[in-house]
Design a protein around this motif. Sequence first.
Motif, PDB file in Angstrom:
ATOM      1  N   GLY A  36       0.805  -1.214   0.000  1.00  0.00           N
ATOM      2  CA  GLY A  36       0.000   0.000   0.000  1.00  0.00           C
ATOM      3  C   GLY A  36       0.833   1.256   0.000  1.00  0.00           C
ATOM      4  N   TRP A  37       0.179   2.344  -0.326  1.00  0.00           N
ATOM      5  CA  TRP A  37       0.760   3.684  -0.241  1.00  0.00           C
ATOM      6  C   TRP A  37      -0.120   4.523   0.679  1.00  0.00           C
ATOM      7  CZ3 TRP A  37       5.291   5.345  -2.430  1.00  0.00           C
ATOM      8  CH2 TRP A  37       5.875   4.526  -3.407  1.00  0.00           C
ATOM      9  N   PHE A  38       0.528   5.261   1.546  1.00  0.00           N
ATOM     10  CA  PHE A  38      -0.129   6.209   2.432  1.00  0.00           C
ATOM     11  C   PHE A  38       0.560   7.557   2.285  1.00  0.00           C
ATOM     12  CE2 PHE A  38      -2.927   3.649   5.217  1.00  0.00           C
ATOM     13  CZ  PHE A  38      -2.551   2.383   4.796  1.00  0.00           C
ATOM     14  N   ARG A  39      -0.056   8.583   2.784  1.00  0.00           N
ATOM     15  CA  ARG A  39       0.575   9.901   2.770  1.00  0.00           C
ATOM     16  C   ARG A  39       0.216  10.646   4.048  1.00  0.00           C
ATOM     17  NH1 ARG A  39      -2.950  12.856  -2.061  1.00  0.00           N
ATOM     18  NH2 ARG A  39      -4.889  13.145  -0.856  1.00  0.00           N
ATOM     19  N   GLN A  40       1.081  11.571   4.395  1.00  0.00           N
ATOM     20  CA  GLN A  40       0.847  12.376   5.592  1.00  0.00           C
ATOM     21  C   GLN A  40       1.288  13.795   5.337  1.00  0.00           C
ATOM     22  OE1 GLN A  40       2.489  10.783   9.219  1.00  0.00           O
ATOM     23  NE2 GLN A  40       1.024  11.919  10.462  1.00  0.00           N
ATOM     24  N   ALA A  41       0.339  14.711   5.446  1.00  0.00           N
ATOM     25  CA  ALA A  41       0.631  16.126   5.311  1.00  0.00           C
ATOM     26  C   ALA A  41       0.877  16.717   6.702  1.00  0.00           C
ATOM     27  CB  ALA A  41      -0.546  16.833   4.638  1.00  0.00           C
ATOM     28  N   PRO A  42       1.587  17.836   6.767  1.00  0.00           N
ATOM     29  CA  PRO A  42       1.873  18.448   8.074  1.00  0.00           C
ATOM     30  C   PRO A  42       0.599  18.718   8.860  1.00  0.00           C
ATOM     31  CG  PRO A  42       3.193  19.471   6.375  1.00  0.00           C
ATOM     32  CD  PRO A  42       2.231  18.563   5.666  1.00  0.00           C
ATOM     33  N   GLY A  43       0.589  18.294  10.113  1.00  0.00           N
ATOM     34  CA  GLY A  43      -0.548  18.546  10.974  1.00  0.00           C
ATOM     35  C   GLY A  43      -1.746  17.654  10.734  1.00  0.00           C
ATOM     36  N   LYS A  44      -1.596  16.675   9.833  1.00  0.00           N
ATOM     37  CA  LYS A  44      -2.719  15.781   9.522  1.00  0.00           C
ATOM     38  C   LYS A  44      -2.337  14.330   9.816  1.00  0.00           C
ATOM     39  CE  LYS A  44      -4.883  18.656   5.987  1.00  0.00           C
ATOM     40  NZ  LYS A  44      -5.461  18.669   4.614  1.00  0.00           N
ATOM     41  N   GLU A  45      -3.366  13.493   9.928  1.00  0.00           N
ATOM     42  CA  GLU A  45      -3.127  12.079  10.147  1.00  0.00           C
ATOM     43  C   GLU A  45      -2.690  11.402   8.850  1.00  0.00           C
ATOM     44  OE1 GLU A  45      -6.303  11.321  13.802  1.00  0.00           O
ATOM     45  OE2 GLU A  45      -6.548  10.299  11.884  1.00  0.00           O
ATOM     46  N   ARG A  46      -2.050  10.238   9.024  1.00  0.00           N
ATOM     47  CA  ARG A  46      -1.661   9.472   7.849  1.00  0.00           C
ATOM     48  C   ARG A  46      -2.918   9.007   7.117  1.00  0.00           C
ATOM     49  NH1 ARG A  46       3.603   5.764   8.300  1.00  0.00           N
ATOM     50  NH2 ARG A  46       4.229   7.811   9.069  1.00  0.00           N
TER      51      ARG A  46
END
Length: 125
Positions: A36-46
């Motif tokens: 899988g691929w996940f992403r995480q932006a600053p201040g947000k959950e994965r």
Amino acid sequence: QVNLVESGGGLVQSGGSLRLSCAASGRYFSSYRMVGWFRQAPGKEREFVAAIIWSTGTTYYGDPVKGRFTLPRPNASYTVYLQMNHLKPEDTAVYYCAASRYTNGYGLAIRYDDWGQGTQVTVSS
């Protein structure tokens, strides 16, 4: 022990494309059941992005990326790709590759056993 290494991130303009790669060392991807691929932006959950069931090639996508991102079925067992088209500024995040022994719960980070360190994707408006 397996090491997952992402690459291909960078800075791109809105509407552009990038292809991320996830390379495995020490173990074939095919020894896992799901990648899988996940992403995480600053201040947000994965956030879940996409996943593929290795044995069937079945793919799943998070709602924000449906129709824009694709996870091609790999030809080899060492590298998995994420093709990202029509990128938007809200796609800006660190993108992580992950591998799992399971075939269910594809959208849950807790279902994945091994993770890469991530690659930064920045989309400018």
